[in-house]
Scaffold this motif. Structure first.
Motif, PDB file in Angstrom:
ATOM      1  N   LYS A  83       0.829  -1.117  -0.103  1.00 43.25           N
ATOM      2  CA  LYS A  83      -0.066  -0.168  -0.127  1.00 43.25           C
ATOM      3  C   LYS A  83       1.029   1.392   0.096  1.00 43.25           C
ATOM      4  O   LYS A  83       0.666   2.032   0.872  1.00 43.25           O
ATOM      5  CB  LYS A  83      -0.929  -0.124   1.146  1.00 43.25           C
ATOM      6  N   GLU A 118       0.464   6.734  -3.997  1.00 45.31           N
ATOM      7  CA  GLU A 118       0.634   6.869  -5.491  1.00 45.31           C
ATOM      8  C   GLU A 118       1.591   7.946  -5.818  1.00 45.31           C
ATOM      9  O   GLU A 118       2.156   7.409  -7.016  1.00 45.31           O
ATOM     10  CB  GLU A 118      -0.853   7.395  -6.008  1.00 45.31           C
ATOM     11  N   GLU A 119       1.882   8.851  -4.954  1.00 44.38           N
ATOM     12  CA  GLU A 119       2.775  10.093  -5.585  1.00 44.38           C
ATOM     13  C   GLU A 119       4.177   9.519  -5.779  1.00 44.38           C
ATOM     14  O   GLU A 119       5.199   9.967  -6.193  1.00 44.38           O
ATOM     15  CB  GLU A 119       2.653  11.233  -4.505  1.00 44.38           C
ATOM     16  N   ARG A 125       5.116   6.962  -6.854  1.00 38.56           N
ATOM     17  CA  ARG A 125       5.210   5.984  -8.325  1.00 38.56           C
ATOM     18  C   ARG A 125       6.097   4.737  -8.166  1.00 38.56           C
ATOM     19  O   ARG A 125       5.624   3.987  -7.269  1.00 38.56           O
ATOM     20  CB  ARG A 125       5.532   7.030  -9.445  1.00 38.56           C
TER      21      ARG A 125
END
Length: 478
Positions: free
Chosen positions: A192, A195-196, A198
């Motif tokens: 988990k 997102e930032e 990447r």
């Protein structure tokens, strides 16, 4: 004209400035369709969210799409704040130019019936029904055992659950859903990840072919071993900076928070240390959760001590984000000899202040209809704050969180950065800290910036402001 200049005018409600920028722009369409923030919102979304009807009208006049969708498929009408004094004017400005207030317009599905729409909300009548259901057992107790027993039972039970719920709210605060503690782990986890980040989730060598050294050092107030990466700056820099960098990550994250930023520091010759706080990443811990800077500030000072005493660097700048941003301020106030500069991205005033705001956002609407409800809700917030302060070791008399500490940093330089779309820590926290701080100080409020996402939304502006600040005070002596 850049989108940043236009976004600044939009965020400040400057309709005249918006008109001037668009009138002189060479590519108006690109500016109006440009995305601001990680959610993919347009400038029209931003103007609507602030309740600026004049700015909305100017953007629409130049051809902004009134039904543009952000990453969550929300149109500008969905951004208009409820209860704002100019909410109706803003809606009228949008609707008059073709904005559609209908989800079916975007999803091509049949609109929900009134019954279905009402079912998605908790009505007052439903809450009254729930209250009556809970009240019935107490009525039985009153009839069966008498009023005194009923009073004692109700008072004791209510007090117990009041305190217990406050405790569990604090438990969620200390161990948020994204907190995956593996103290002392051999490798950084891959579960988990935000997102930032990447794909920048391995190490400097794998991701950027930058050499680094695995290091560890001891912290105080717990005697834990902290682990991280020491990354020497590029050698062939014409004028190597005198300041080295210690990066501080946010709560529940680890050293990789700053990994994607590393190349721009490395190529300029900055020696960097990326490490994990106690209870995070590969550093030691006792599974007690994060403490919002109360314990982490000692880890930050241990990292500065490592850079100055072991690596022999003369000057150290603390660069932190979120909890790390607050920790940087708190650590700098604690020891002026170890910390020479501070860069703080989206810091909080105090952990209790932030907790009260989030409780109000989640539960406030159910209680704030009457004076009695306001009183009970304020009491519950106070109960949660007391639990939180107790568990992180923050006594009000200590006055050591960012709100109390920021005035102690001067005359050392301070840079505060925050995004207006930060839903985790509102940007008003940085504005207040800036007011309290002493010179020299700088503040960047990024229109449309999200939590820990300023670099992702505005990479060029982030880089320009960061290195202008570090370069300006590279040899600054207090």
């Amino acid at each position: 004209m850049s989108i940043i200049e236009l976004a600044t005018c939009v965020a400040s409600g400057d309709a005249t400035g918006v008109h001037r920028v668009l009138e002189n722009a060479t590519d108006v369409k690109a500016l109006l369709e440009g995305k601001v923030g990680l959610k993919g919102a347009t400038l029209l979304h931003m103007a609507a969210s602030h309740g600026y009807p004049d700015v909305v009208a100017e953007l629409l006049e130049f051809g902004a799409d009134p039904n543009a969708l952000d990453g969550d498929r929300l149109a500008p009408l969905g951004y208009v704040p409820e209860g704002h004094e100019k909410a109706e004017e803003t809606r009228e400005a949008l609707v008059s130019r073709g904005a559609v207030d209908d989800a079916a317009y975007f999803t091509h599905s049949q609109p929900a019936s009134n019954t279905e729409q009402q079912a998605s909300y908790i009505s007052k009548s439903f809450l009254r029904s729930v209250f009556v259901v809970f009240l019935l057992p107490f009525i039985v107790l009153l009839v069966w055992n008498g009023p005194w027993f009923c009073f004692c039972f109700v008072t004791t039970t209510t007090l117990f659950y009041f305190i217990a719920v406050g405790f569990f709210v604090t438990e969620i605060t200390l161990r948020p859903p994204w907190y995956h503690a593996t103290p002392g782990a051999k490798e950084l986890g891959m579960v988990k990840l935000p997102e930032e980040w990447r794909d920048k989730v391995h190490d400097p060598k794998v991701n950027f072919k930058i050499d680094f050294e695995n290091v560890e050092f001891q912290t105080t107030h717990g005697a834990y071993t902290l682990r991280g990466w020491y990354v020497p700056g590029k050698k062939d820099v014409a004028k190597p900076p005198k300041t080295s960098i210690v990066f501080l990550h946010g709560g529940g994250r680890d050293r990789r928070t700053w990994l994607r930023h590393l190349p721009m520091f490395h190529k300029r010759g900055y020696n960097c240390l990326l490490f994990d706080f106690r209870e995070h990443g590969c550093s030691d811990g006792a599974m007690r959760g994060l403490t919002f800077g109360m314990k982490e500030r000692y880890d930050a000072l241990a990292a500065c001590r490592f850079m100055k005493h072991v690596k022999k660097h003369d000057r150290v700048a603390l660069v932190g984000t979120s909890v790390g941003g607050s920790t940087a301020i708190m650590a700098a106030a604690l020891d002026a000899k170890l910390v020479d500069l501070v860069v703080s991205e989206n810091p909080m005033l105090t952990c209790a202040h932030l907790q009260r705001e989030h409780i109000a956002n989640v539960l406030g609407g159910y209680f704030r209809h009457t004076k009695w409800g306001n009183f009970v809700f304020a009491l519950f917030q106070r109960c949660c704050s007391s639990w939180l302060n107790l568990r992180v070791g923050n006594k009000p008399s200590k006055s050591c969180q960012a709100f109390h500490s920021v005035s102690k940093i001067g005359p050392r330089p301070l840079l505060l950065m925050h995004g207006t779309y930060d839903s985790t820590i509102p940007f008003e926290h940085s504005k207040k800290l800036f007011e309290l701080a002493k010179a020299p100080k700088e503040l960047w409020i990024a229109p449309g910036g999200c939590h820990v996402g300023l670099y992702d939304a505005f990479p060029e502006e982030f880089e320009r402001r960061m290195f202008h600040f570090l370069g300006k005070y590279d040899a600054y002596a207090v």
